[in-house]
Design a protein around this motif. Structure first.
Motif, PDB file in Angstrom:
ATOM      1  N   ASN A  25      -9.610  18.242 -10.946  1.00 49.46           N
ATOM      2  CA  ASN A  25      -9.943  19.438 -10.177  1.00 49.46           C
ATOM      3  C   ASN A  25     -10.814  19.108  -8.972  1.00 49.46           C
ATOM      4  N   LEU A  26     -10.735  20.009  -7.977  1.00 47.57           N
ATOM      5  CA  LEU A  26     -11.621  19.928  -6.825  1.00 47.57           C
ATOM      6  C   LEU A  26     -12.898  20.705  -7.099  1.00 47.57           C
ATOM      7  N   LEU A  27     -13.986  20.245  -6.523  1.00 47.86           N
ATOM      8  CA  LEU A  27     -15.263  20.943  -6.657  1.00 47.86           C
ATOM      9  C   LEU A  27     -15.249  22.252  -5.878  1.00 47.86           C
ATOM     10  N   VAL A  28     -15.955  23.259  -6.407  1.00 47.51           N
ATOM     11  CA  VAL A  28     -16.141  24.490  -5.646  1.00 47.51           C
ATOM     12  C   VAL A  28     -17.085  24.181  -4.494  1.00 47.51           C
ATOM     13  N   PRO A  29     -17.023  24.952  -3.394  1.00 45.20           N
ATOM     14  CA  PRO A  29     -17.818  24.614  -2.201  1.00 45.20           C
ATOM     15  C   PRO A  29     -19.301  24.405  -2.470  1.00 45.20           C
ATOM     16  N   ALA A  30     -19.877  25.224  -3.348  1.00 44.67           N
ATOM     17  CA  ALA A  30     -21.317  25.136  -3.587  1.00 44.67           C
ATOM     18  C   ALA A  30     -21.728  23.839  -4.261  1.00 44.67           C
ATOM     19  N   LEU A  59     -15.549  21.786   6.481  1.00 43.19           N
ATOM     20  CA  LEU A  59     -15.904  22.493   5.250  1.00 43.19           C
ATOM     21  C   LEU A  59     -16.562  23.830   5.533  1.00 43.19           C
ATOM     22  N   GLN A  60     -17.274  23.914   6.616  1.00 46.55           N
ATOM     23  CA  GLN A  60     -17.956  25.156   6.960  1.00 46.55           C
ATOM     24  C   GLN A  60     -17.013  26.166   7.593  1.00 46.55           C
ATOM     25  N   GLN A  61     -16.096  25.688   8.441  1.00 53.23           N
ATOM     26  CA  GLN A  61     -15.272  26.595   9.240  1.00 53.23           C
ATOM     27  C   GLN A  61     -13.862  26.780   8.686  1.00 53.23           C
ATOM     28  N   ARG A  62     -13.264  25.695   8.128  1.00 57.15           N
ATOM     29  CA  ARG A  62     -11.855  25.773   7.707  1.00 57.15           C
ATOM     30  C   ARG A  62     -11.641  25.013   6.393  1.00 57.15           C
ATOM     31  N   PRO A  63     -12.340  25.392   5.337  1.00 54.98           N
ATOM     32  CA  PRO A  63     -12.251  24.594   4.105  1.00 54.98           C
ATOM     33  C   PRO A  63     -10.852  24.567   3.491  1.00 54.98           C
ATOM     34  N   GLU A 122      -8.008  25.083   4.963  1.00 50.74           N
ATOM     35  CA  GLU A 122      -7.100  24.360   5.848  1.00 50.74           C
ATOM     36  C   GLU A 122      -7.222  22.854   5.616  1.00 50.74           C
ATOM     37  N   LEU A 123      -8.448  22.395   5.377  1.00 47.06           N
ATOM     38  CA  LEU A 123      -8.650  20.976   5.075  1.00 47.06           C
ATOM     39  C   LEU A 123      -7.959  20.599   3.768  1.00 47.06           C
ATOM     40  N   ILE A 124      -8.119  21.435   2.750  1.00 39.19           N
ATOM     41  CA  ILE A 124      -7.471  21.143   1.462  1.00 39.19           C
ATOM     42  C   ILE A 124      -5.957  21.130   1.617  1.00 39.19           C
ATOM     43  N   ARG A 125      -5.445  22.104   2.340  1.00 40.47           N
ATOM     44  CA  ARG A 125      -3.992  22.172   2.535  1.00 40.47           C
ATOM     45  C   ARG A 125      -3.489  20.932   3.268  1.00 40.47           C
ATOM     46  N   THR A 141      -2.523  10.067  -7.815  1.00 38.18           N
ATOM     47  CA  THR A 141      -3.629   9.832  -6.892  1.00 38.18           C
ATOM     48  C   THR A 141      -4.948   9.601  -7.618  1.00 38.18           C
ATOM     49  N   ASP A 142      -5.059  10.119  -8.842  1.00 35.80           N
ATOM     50  CA  ASP A 142      -6.354  10.254  -9.510  1.00 35.80           C
ATOM     51  C   ASP A 142      -7.324  11.027  -8.614  1.00 35.80           C
ATOM     52  N   GLY A 143      -6.766  11.910  -7.755  1.00 32.19           N
ATOM     53  CA  GLY A 143      -7.598  12.736  -6.895  1.00 32.19           C
ATOM     54  C   GLY A 143      -8.605  13.522  -7.711  1.00 32.19           C
ATOM     55  N   HIS A 144      -9.824  13.673  -7.169  1.00 33.07           N
ATOM     56  CA  HIS A 144     -10.859  14.361  -7.936  1.00 33.07           C
ATOM     57  C   HIS A 144     -11.972  14.820  -7.016  1.00 33.07           C
ATOM     58  N   PHE A 145     -12.500  15.961  -7.297  1.00 39.83           N
ATOM     59  CA  PHE A 145     -13.695  16.516  -6.658  1.00 39.83           C
ATOM     60  C   PHE A 145     -13.491  16.819  -5.165  1.00 39.83           C
ATOM     61  N   PHE A 146     -13.099  15.791  -4.387  1.00 33.32           N
ATOM     62  CA  PHE A 146     -12.978  15.930  -2.940  1.00 33.32           C
ATOM     63  C   PHE A 146     -11.497  15.906  -2.546  1.00 33.32           C
ATOM     64  N   PRO A 147     -11.043  16.827  -1.708  1.00 27.62           N
ATOM     65  CA  PRO A 147      -9.621  16.816  -1.319  1.00 27.62           C
ATOM     66  C   PRO A 147      -9.222  15.530  -0.619  1.00 27.62           C
TER      67      PRO A 147
END
Length: 896
Positions: free
Chosen positions: A24-29, A87-91, A93-96, A354-360
C-alpha cells in the motif's frame, strides 16, 4: 527487420503489467514518517546515511528528475523540493503518473502497525486499469487473531488450562480465516514472511510440526499477555503457521488442480533477516511435500537467484518473482539478476513485481528500470541468435502479464487479444483484513462474518459515528436500521444479532400487509462486514458507513426467506457441481427529474430535453454533466468504480456502467450505487428514478452482463456448460420475468422494434431485439430486467434456471439457433426454423402466472420463496389498482 525491432521495443516499454507483489501507499499525512531515501535500499537508521553514495541511489536520483520535471543537473535537495511541490499541488496526478501502465496490483496489505498509515488496498483501484487483489500475509493474520483472542486476558489468567484453551481458539480461528480467504475472490494468494522471523528452514512434516509447537505456543501466548507483543518469534509457532496454511491450501484444492499460490519472502531484506537462512534452497523439502500448492519465490531471491531459478526449473509448481531488486540494485546487478533468472528457468515460470510500497515513486522506478534492463538483455539475446524477435515479444508479455494472469487465475482480459471471458476484477467492499474469519465465531454459523478486527480496521482513521445496517426486501425496498458506532461495535464484538418480526418480511413498500405476513416468530439481521463502505461526504450522519445484511432464524441458521443467502447457495451449487463461477456487470439506467409541484397531473419534468443517446448537447452539458461528474466522484470516494457514463435515449435518462464482479458483490455494489445516485440528485433538488417508463416512450432497464468462467486450468468455459446454462434460462424465461420485470409498467418495455429485447423468447449474438443477447463466448446480456426488481431474487431465478438446464443436459436443441435478425420482422416459418415459438409475457399477471406454475423453477429456489413472492406482488397490484394512473406513477417514481 527494423520494424520488428520497433515492435519489440514498444511491447517492452508499454505493455501493461500485472504487479504480482506490492504494498500500500502511505496516506499524505504519513509521507514524512518513512525516510524517502528508503526507496532504493533496505538499510535503516544510521545505515541510511551512506545511501546517497550507492549506485542504485545515484541512478534513481537522476531518473526522478525526469519524473518530477527537474533540470538535468538538479541535486538531491532540488529533487526533494520539486517532489514536495507535486505532493502539495497534484498528489493524485503524481500517483497516476507513477502507476501508468499498471493493469492490476496483487497487494500484500498485511503490514502490521504501519498498515494504519496506509491507504486500503482497494483505494489503489483508481490508478490501475483493473481492480487490485489482496495477498494475505499469514503471519500478520495469525498475530491479529492472537491479539483478538487475548484482548481481555490478564497475567493472572496464565495457566496450563487457560493456554490450552487459547490454542484451540487460535487454531480454529486461523483455520477458518485461511479457509475464508481461499474462497474469497478478492484474495489472489497468500504470503509468508517466515524468512524474516525464523528462516526458510521450515519443518516440513506436519505431524512433527504439531508435536513441537505446544510448549512454544504456551510461551508465546504468555509473552503476549505479559508484554502485549504479538509478533511471532518462536520457530515452532512460525513453522506451524506456514505448514498449517500449506495443509489447508493443499487439502482444499480440487483434484488435479493447484490451490491459490503461497508467496515466500526470500533473499534481500532489512537488517533483521538472517541472510543465510533466506536462501530459497531451504524450501525444497516443503516444495516436495506440497506439490499442488504453487510456491512463488519473491524478490529474485537475491543474492540466491540461481538457486531460485533451479527450483523453478525442476518443480512444476514453483515460480520465480523477478522483483524488488529494481531499484535496490545497480544496473549491472539488475542485468546479472535477469540473466541468472533466465539461465535455467523457463520464462513461463517468471513473474514481474515492483515490490512498490509507501511511496508511488517506488512503483515508477521499478517499472522503468526493469523495462530498460529487459530491453538490453533481450536485444543482446536476439543479436546472438538465442531468441527470435517474436519469442522476445512473447517472453515480455508472459513475464509482465500472462504468467501472473494464469497462475493466480485472474482471467483478466489479456491486452491485444480476444478473450472468451469478461475480465475478472473482483472488487473488495472494504479495507484490509476483509477475508479474515473472527477469532470468536458468532453462534450458529459455520462461516461467521463477524470480525472485530475487520470493523476496527475499517473505522480506524475514519472517525465513523453511525452504521446503516441494510437489507433488501422482496419488493425491492431497502430496509435500514441505524446504530451508533459504539452499539454496532458491541453487536459485532459479542456476536449479537438484530431482531425484527418475521412479519416484516411479508409487507409491501408502505408496510401494507399481505398474505405472506407471519404474526409469529422473528428474523435476526446479521451484518456482512465484507460489504462495509463509508458513506459519501454529504451524508447527514457522516462520517458513517453502510453494510448489507443477511437474515438468520432464531437458531442463527440462514433464514429460508433471505434472498441474499438464497443467491449464495445457488452460486455454491454452480461452483461445486459444474466448476463454474459467474461475473456480473450491471448497467444502472436512471432518469433525472425536476419536481413540478404546480402540476398535480404531471409533477415531474425531465432534467434534460435536448437529448438523444450518446449526445452531449448544450442542455446536457450545462444541466446534466456536472451532476453526472459529482455522482461519479462520490461513488469513487467510497470505492465504487464506474467504467463509463453516457446519455440514454429517454429525456433526462443516463446510464452508469459498473464493472464485472462476483454476483453477491455486484448486487451489493449495485444497491449502494443506486442509493448514492439518488442522494446526490436529491441534494440538488432532483429525483433520480428507476421507474421502467417514467414518460411515454421511455424504457428504463437494468441490463445485467453475465459471464460464465471456469474454475480451474481451462482457458474458457466449455461449450456444453454455456449451452446448457442459457438453454435452461430460455426454457424458464416466462417465469423468470416474474422476478426481473416486477411491475405492470415493466411491460411497456416488452415491445418490438424498440431495442428493449423484443417480444419473442430467443437469443442472438449482438442482437438487441432479443431478451438474451450473446456478446461473445461465455458472456451474455440479460435485457429483460429493470430497476424495480429485487436483484438478489432476479439473479437467483436466472442461475436457478441455468442449473436446471445443466442438470438436464440441455444442448443446442433446447437453446435454438443464434438469431441474426429482428424476430418481429421474420415470418412464422422463419421463426420456427430458428426455434422461436414462444412469446414474452405481455403483462405482470402473465409472468406471475408462469412463475406460479413453474414448479421446477420454484423447487430450485429456497422453500416458499416463489409462492410468497407471487402472493405479495398480487397484493401490491391490488393496492396500486385503486390509484389513479397519475397517482400510481407518482407512487412508483418516489419509491424506485
Amino acid at each position: 527487420m527494423e520494424e520488428d525491432f520497433e515492435e519489440l521495443r514498444t511491447v517492452i516499454r508499454t505493455f501493461p503489467v500485472i504487479d504480482n507483489h506490492a504494498h500500500n501507499l502511505l496516506v499524505p499525512a504519513e509521507l514524512e514518517s518513512e525516510p524517502f531515501e528508503s526507496i532504493t535500499t533496505e538499510a535503516r537508521g544510521w545505515a541510511l546515511e551512506d545511501t546517497h553514495t550507492s549506485l542504485s541511489h545515484i541512478r534513481a536520483a537522476k531518473q526522478l528528475r525526469e519524473l518530477y520535471g527537474c533540470d538535468r543537473d538538479a541535486d538531491w535537495a532540488s529533487v526533494l523540493k520539486k517532489r514536495a511541490e507535486w505532493l502539495q499541488q497534484r498528489p493524485e496526478e503524481l500517483i497516476r503518473k507513477c502507476l501508468e501502465g499498471t493493469y492490476s496490483i496483487l497487494m500484500d496489505d498485511g503490514l502490521g502497525g504501519i498498515a494504519t498509515k496506509c491507504h486500503p488496498y482497494e483505494w489503489h483501484d483508481k490508478f490501475t486499469t483493473n481492480h487490485c487483489k489482496r495477498i494475505v500475509r499469514i503471519e500478520t493474520l495469525a498475530e491479529d487473531i492472537m491479539e483478538s483472542a487475548l484482548k481481555e486476558a490478564t497475567e493472572e489468567m496464565i495457566s496450563e488450562k487457560f493456554l490450552a484453551g487459547i490454542w484451540v481458539i487460535f487454531t480454529k480461528a486461523f483455520e477458518e480465516a485461511i479457509q475464508d480467504a481461499i474462497h474469497d475472490p478478492t484474495v489472489a494468494g497468500f504470503k509468508s514472511v517466515v524468512c524474516y522471523r525464523t528462516g526458510l528452514d521450515v519443518q516440513h512434516d506436519y505431524e512433527e510440526c504439531l508435536m513441537r509447537v505446544g510448549k512454544s505456543f504456551e510461551r508465546y501466548a504468555s509473552k503476549c499477555i505479559m508484554k502485549g507483543e504479538y509478533r511471532i518469534k518462536s520457530k515452532s509457532v512460525n513453522d506451524f503457521v506456514v505448514v498449517k496454511t500449506l495443509e489447508l491450501l493443499s487439502t482444499t484444492a480440487h483434484p488435479g488442480e493447484t490451490s491459490k499460490p503461497l508467496q515466500f519472502h526470500t533473499g534481500l531484506g532489512d537488517n533483521d533477516i538472517d541472510l543465510d537462512r533466506a536462501n530459497p534452497a531451504y524450501l525444497q523439502p516443503l516444495i516436495e511435500v506440497y506439490t499442488n500448492v504453487p510456491f512463488v519465490i519473491l524478490h529474485s531471491a537475491y543474492p540466491y537467484t540461481r538457486e531460485a531459478g533451479y527450483l523453478a526449473t525442476v518443480f512444476k509448481h514453483v515460480y520465480l518473482d523477478v522483483g524488488e531488486v529494481f531499484p535496490m540494485v545497480s544496473r549491472d546487478g539488475q542485468t546479472s539478476i535477469v540473466r541468472q533468472s533466465l539461465e535455467l528457468a523457463p520464462y513461463s515460470k517468471l513473474l514481474w513485481s515492483t515490490d512498490g510500497h509507501f511511496f508511488p515513486e517506488t512503483y515508477w522506478l521499478a517499472n522503468k528500470q526493469f523495462r530498460e534492463i529487459l530491453e538490453s538483455v533481450l536485444l543482446e539475446y536476439i543479436h546472438n541468435d538465442d531468441l527470435s524477435i517474436t519469442q522476445a515479444i512473447e517472453l515480455t508479455k508472459a513475464i509482465l502479464f500472462e504468467n501472473s494472469n494464469r497462475l493466480y487465475r485472474l482471467n483478466f482480459f489479456p491486452p491485444g487479444r480476444r478473450s472468451s471471458a469478461v475480465s475478472l476484477p473482483s472488487r473488495p467492499l472494504m479495507s484490509a483484513l476483509s477475508a479474515q474469519a473472527p477469532p470468536f465465531p458468532a453462534p450458529g454459523t459455520s462461516k461467521s462474518l463477524y470480525d472485530p478486527t475487520v470493523l476496527s480496521a475499517f473505522v480506524r482513521g475514519r472517525g465513523t459515528k453511525f452504521v446503516y445496517v441494510q437489507w433488501y426486501d422482496y419488493m425491492g425496498t431497502m430496509r435500514t436500521r441505524i446504530f451508533p458506532i459504539a452499539e454496532f461495535s458491541r453487536i459485532i464484538r459479542n456476536g449479537s444479532r438484530i431482531g425484527m418480526s418475521r412479519g416484516n418480511a411479508g409487507t409491501l413498500q408502505n408496510d401494507h400487509t399481505t398474505p405472506a405476513v407471519s404474526t409469529t416468530g422473528a428474523i435476526n439481521v446479521e451484518p456482512d462486514l465484507r460489504s462495509l463502505r463509508p458513506t459519501i461526504a454529504n451524508d447527514p450522519l457522516a462520517p458513517s458507513a453502510t453494510v448489507m445484511a443477511y437474515w438468520r432464524d432464531e437458531e442463527g441458521r440462514p433464514a429460508v426467506e433471505d434472498p441474499r443467502n438464497g443467491l449464495e447457495l445457488l452460486l455454491e451449487r454452480l461452483k461445486d457441481e459444474y466448476k463454474t463461477r459467474l461475473l456480473i456487470g450491471f448497467e444502472v439506467e436512471v432518469t433525472f427529474l425536476r419536481r413540478n409541484p404546480e402540476n398535480l397531473q404531471s409533477p415531474y419534468l425531465p432534467l434534460t430535453t435536448n437529448h438523444a443517446w450518446g449526445t452531449l448537447t448544450p442542455d446536457q452539458y450545462t444541466n446534466a454533466l456536472p451532476l453526472l461528474a459529482e455522482i461519479t466522484e462520490a461513488l469513487s470516494s467510497v470505492g465504487i468504480t464506474i467504467q463509463q457514463f453516457h446519455s440514454e435515449s429517454g429525456l433526462g435518462q443516463y446510464e452508469f456502467a459498473l464493472p464485472p464482479l462476483d454476483p453477491l458483490v455486484a448486487i451489493d455494489t449495485l444497491m449502494q450505487t443506486r442509493q448514492i445516485i439518488a442522494r446526490v440528485a436529491e441534494s440538488k433538488g432532483l429525483r433520480a428514478t428507476l421507474h421502467p417508463s417514467p414518460f411515454s416512450g421511455i424504457g428504463t432497464a437494468a441490463h445485467a452482463h453475465i459471464s460464465l468462467n471456469p474454475i480451474g486450468p481451462l482457458p474458457a468455459i466449455p461449450e456444453k456448460i454455456e449451452t446448457g446454462f442459457w438453454a435452461g434460462v430460455l426454457n424458464h424465461l416466462e417465469a423468470i420475468c416474474g422476478f426481473t420485470l416486477p411491475e405492470l409498467e415493466s411491460y411497456k418495455r416488452v415491445v418490438d422494434d424498440g431495442w428493449t429485447g423484443g417480444t419473442w423468447i430467443c437469443w442472438g449474438t449482438q442482437n438487441r431485439e432479443t431478451p438474451l443477447r450473446k456478446i461473445t463466448n461465455g458472456r451474455w446480456e440479460v435485457r429483460c430486467i429493470d430497476g424495480c426488481a429485487n436483484m438478489y431474487l432476479a439473479i437467483s431465478a436466472i442461475i436457478g434456471a441455468g442449473l436446471i438446464g445443466l442438470k438436464k443436459g440441455f444442448g443446442h436443441a433446447f437453446l435454438g439457433r443464434d438469431c441474426e435478425y429482428n424476430p418481429a420482422r421474420m415470418t412464422e416459418d422463419q421463426r420456427r426454423e430458428y426455434g422461436i415459438e414462444r412469446r414474452m409475457p405481455a403483462s405482470l399477471e402473465a409472468a406471475l402466472f408462469a412463475l406460479e406454475n413453474d414448479q421446477e423453477l420454484s423447487n430450485v429456489l429456497a422453500q416458499n420463496v416463489a409462492e410468497n413472492y407471487v402472493s405479495m406482488k398480487r397484493e401490491e397490484q391490488r393496492m396500486l389498482s385503486g390509484m389513479s394512473e397519475a397517482g400510481r406513477r407518482i407512487w412508483l417514481i418516489e419509491r424506485y
